[in-house]
Design a protein around this motif. Structure first.
Motif, short mmCIF file in Angstrom:
data_model
loop_
_atom_site.label_atom_id
_atom_site.label_comp_id
_atom_site.label_asym_id
_atom_site.label_seq_id
_atom_site.Cartn_x
_atom_site.Cartn_y
_atom_site.Cartn_z
N ARG A 50 0.64 -0.91 -0.79
CA ARG A 50 0.23 0.19 0.04
C ARG A 50 1.03 1.36 0.35
NH1 ARG A 50 -2.62 -3.14 3.52
NH2 ARG A 50 -2.10 -2.49 5.66
N THR A 51 1.59 1.07 0.65
CA THR A 51 2.40 2.25 0.84
C THR A 51 3.87 2.56 -0.93
OG1 THR A 51 2.77 1.68 3.56
CG2 THR A 51 4.79 3.69 1.82
N ILE A 52 3.51 1.86 -1.30
CA ILE A 52 4.30 1.87 -2.87
C ILE A 52 3.40 2.80 -3.97
CG2 ILE A 52 5.83 0.71 -4.59
CD1 ILE A 52 7.07 -1.07 -2.55
N ARG A 53 2.11 1.65 -3.42
CA ARG A 53 1.32 2.04 -4.29
C ARG A 53 0.95 3.51 -3.96
NH1 ARG A 53 -2.79 -3.25 -4.28
NH2 ARG A 53 -0.98 -4.51 -5.66
N ARG A 54 1.27 4.47 -2.81
CA ARG A 54 0.54 5.03 -2.18
C ARG A 54 1.31 6.65 -2.77
NH1 ARG A 54 -1.92 3.88 2.28
NH2 ARG A 54 0.78 3.99 3.54
N LEU A 55 2.74 6.38 -3.06
CA LEU A 55 3.81 7.05 -3.91
C LEU A 55 3.41 7.77 -5.60
CD1 LEU A 55 6.82 5.13 -2.84
CD2 LEU A 55 6.31 7.73 -1.43
N GLY A 56 2.70 6.30 -5.27
CA GLY A 56 2.21 6.38 -7.24
C GLY A 56 2.22 6.07 -8.36
N ILE A 57 3.12 4.52 -8.27
CA ILE A 57 3.34 3.60 -9.15
C ILE A 57 2.60 2.78 -9.35
CG2 ILE A 57 5.61 1.40 -8.73
CD1 ILE A 57 6.68 3.89 -8.33
N THR A 58 2.28 2.11 -10.35
CA THR A 58 1.80 1.75 -11.19
C THR A 58 0.97 0.67 -10.19
OG1 THR A 58 2.16 2.29 -12.99
CG2 THR A 58 0.20 0.71 -13.26
N SER A 59 -0.38 0.16 -10.17
CA SER A 59 -0.76 -1.04 -9.23
C SER A 59 -0.28 -2.30 -9.58
CB SER A 59 -2.30 -0.29 -8.74
OG SER A 59 -2.74 -1.74 -8.14
N GLY A 60 -0.35 -2.52 -10.96
CA GLY A 60 -0.03 -3.82 -11.16
C GLY A 60 1.38 -4.53 -10.63
N LYS A 61 2.00 -3.23 -10.68
CA LYS A 61 3.48 -3.15 -10.61
C LYS A 61 3.86 -4.60 -9.44
CE LYS A 61 6.83 -0.30 -13.23
NZ LYS A 61 7.77 0.64 -12.91
N VAL A 62 3.24 -4.12 -7.87
CA VAL A 62 3.29 -4.15 -6.83
C VAL A 62 2.60 -5.25 -6.56
CG1 VAL A 62 3.93 -3.30 -4.57
CG2 VAL A 62 3.74 -1.72 -6.90
N THR A 63 3.36 -6.39 -5.71
CA THR A 63 2.25 -7.41 -5.41
C THR A 63 3.15 -7.84 -4.54
OG1 THR A 63 3.07 -8.78 -6.78
CG2 THR A 63 1.02 -8.23 -7.57
N ASP A 64 2.44 -8.84 -3.30
CA ASP A 64 2.74 -9.53 -1.95
C ASP A 64 3.31 -11.01 -2.68
OD1 ASP A 64 1.52 -7.44 -0.70
OD2 ASP A 64 -0.41 -8.78 0.30
N SER A 65 4.22 -11.12 -2.09
CA SER A 65 4.98 -12.89 -2.32
C SER A 65 5.38 -12.73 -1.37
CB SER A 65 5.87 -12.83 -3.49
OG SER A 65 6.33 -13.46 -3.48
N PRO A 66 5.75 -14.19 -0.67
CA PRO A 66 6.58 -13.97 0.45
C PRO A 66 8.36 -14.13 -0.28
CG PRO A 66 4.93 -16.35 -0.36
CD PRO A 66 4.63 -15.23 -1.04
N PRO A 67 8.94 -14.09 1.66
CA PRO A 67 10.53 -13.79 0.66
C PRO A 67 11.12 -14.81 0.19
CG PRO A 67 9.74 -14.18 2.68
CD PRO A 67 8.76 -13.94 2.65
#
Length: 407
Positions: free
Chosen positions: A171-188
């Motif tokens: 959510r923090t990264i998306r709020r910076l203006g990064i396209t939503s489709g670029k950012v997803t949750d994933s285990p380490p």
């Protein structure tokens, strides 16, 4: 590139211009062929990254790997392995350009935080696909340029894909203006141990020789731990009279003196390395070769990971034991593999003990078939849960490389 981004980056590069001081480490020649550049921001992630790179090379054998670590990191404290390991230059525009001129990687994989705008934005401008995993909003901005707007967003936006380990970071990264489709949750990334197979006939023969007796293994035991291990075994024998201990020593030179010591303690011992015989009345099987641990983990439902009861020891890697179905007991001093032990402890796949008495009690409890099975299952879930994430990341890297070579 948009005009605001160009102006901000141009200003940033002017303010951060310079080249790093000459490195004391010799310059490494770039290998011929495809090169994957992986930056590891935190030392405790190195082993998982190296394991991933090995798996990737199994499906793409011609791929070369370069590992980088932060500019300020002391390389002598990092594990030296199969891949070149170098410090990334400091956050200066000229140093970033020189690094990319020398290595010109086909693809970049950044693990964790400590993002460096100069090297990342220049790599993106050169058409190098970049993937950020275990992402954190953690940017190393050059001194004197922190007032510039949007450098964090510009840096993150250079990545083709961003994988975070929790929804809050997403959510923090998306709020910076990064396209939503670029950012997803994933285990380490996790280490996925791949134990060597063991000859089936020897495994059957050893189990037959043990004749259904309860067995526990003390692996990689240091001399300072011998008395604790033997005291715990004597204590457990009161509850389990047919109990057998497989005692694997960390230093092969300790095997013969220890055998003499066991005889004076009236513990019936056999030296596996010299006789290979297990008698009906054997109470301790002495082993000094680490390559035999693959056998002993398979026949022992419980493993005490040695080199962990003394403060200066640091612990041994528990993952092969877990992968082979053995429940793990360990001492408190496991800082060399702290993250993995913490994870196993939380999952109920391992237990920490602080004394010989606690160790003896734990051996008796965990040799209960139901208890051992529950811990073995919890351990297997730990060692196998990272496989889908690694496979997904391998596919992403492969796709980027294929598209680049086709273009």
């Amino acid at each position: 590139m948009s005009r605001p981004r160009s102006l901000s980056l141009a200003a940033y590069r002017v303010l951060s211009w310079g080249v790093s001081n000459p490195s004391s480490q010799p310059e490494i020649q770039r290998p011929e062929g495809e090169l994957l550049w992986v930056h590891i921001n935190a030392q405790d992630r190195q082993r998982a990254v190296v394991d991933f790179c090995h798996r990737l090379q199994q499906v793409r054998p011609t791929l070369h790997v370069l590992l980088t670590v932060p500019a300020e990191a002391d390389l002598s404290l990092w594990e030296q392995g199969d891949y070149p390991l170098v410090n990334l230059p400091s956050e200066q525009a000229g140093a970033a350009r020189a690094f990319l001129d020398h290595w010109h990687p086909e693809i970049g994989l950044w693990v964790g935080g400590g993002l460096m705008p100069n090297v990342i934005t220049r790599a993106e401008e050169r058409g190098i696909p970049l993937i950020l995993i275990e992402a954190r909003v953690d940017i190393k901005i050059a001194r004197g340029a922190r007032w510039l707007p949007d450098i964090t967003r510009f840096t993150l936006d250079c990545f083709k894909t961003i994988l975070t380990t929790n929804s809050e970071t997403t959510r923090t990264i998306r709020r910076l203006g990064i396209t939503s489709g670029k950012v997803t949750d994933s285990p380490p990334l996790y280490v996925s141990p791949n134990p060597q197979p063991w000859p089936e006939d020897e495994l059957i023969e050893t189990n037959h020789a043990l004749a259904g007796r309860p067995v526990w293994l003390a692996a990689c035991v240091r001399d300072k731990e011998f008395i604790s291990i033997l005291s715990a075994h004597r204590q457990a024998l009161r509850m389990l009279p047919r109990l057998t201990l497989v005692l694997n020593v960390a230093d092969t030179a300790e095997a013969e003196p220890l055998q003499n010591r066991l005889e004076t303690m009236d513990l019936r011992c056999t030296n596996w390395d010299t006789s290979g015989q297990i008698e009906d009345n054997t109470q301790v099987i002495l082993s000094a070769h680490s390559e035999d641990l693959g056998l002993w983990h398979r026949v022992s439902p419980v493993t005490f990971m040695g080199s962990s009861l003394e403060r200066d020891a640091g612990g041994r890697d528990p993952l092969v034991a877990v992968a082979l179905g053995s429940s793990v007991i360990h001492g408190p001093f496991v800082h060399r593999h702290q993250q993995m032990y913490d994870q196993l402890d939380r999952a109920g796949a391992a237990r920490m003990v602080r004394s010989a008495t606690e160790l003896g009690d734990a051996v008796v409890e965990l040799l209960s078939p139901d208890r051992a099975a529950d811990m073995a299952l919890a351990g297997w879930q730990i060692v196998s849960e990272g496989a889908p994430q690694a496979d997904h990341l391998i596919d992403m890297v492969q796709d980027c490389l294929d598209q680049r070579s086709a273009g």
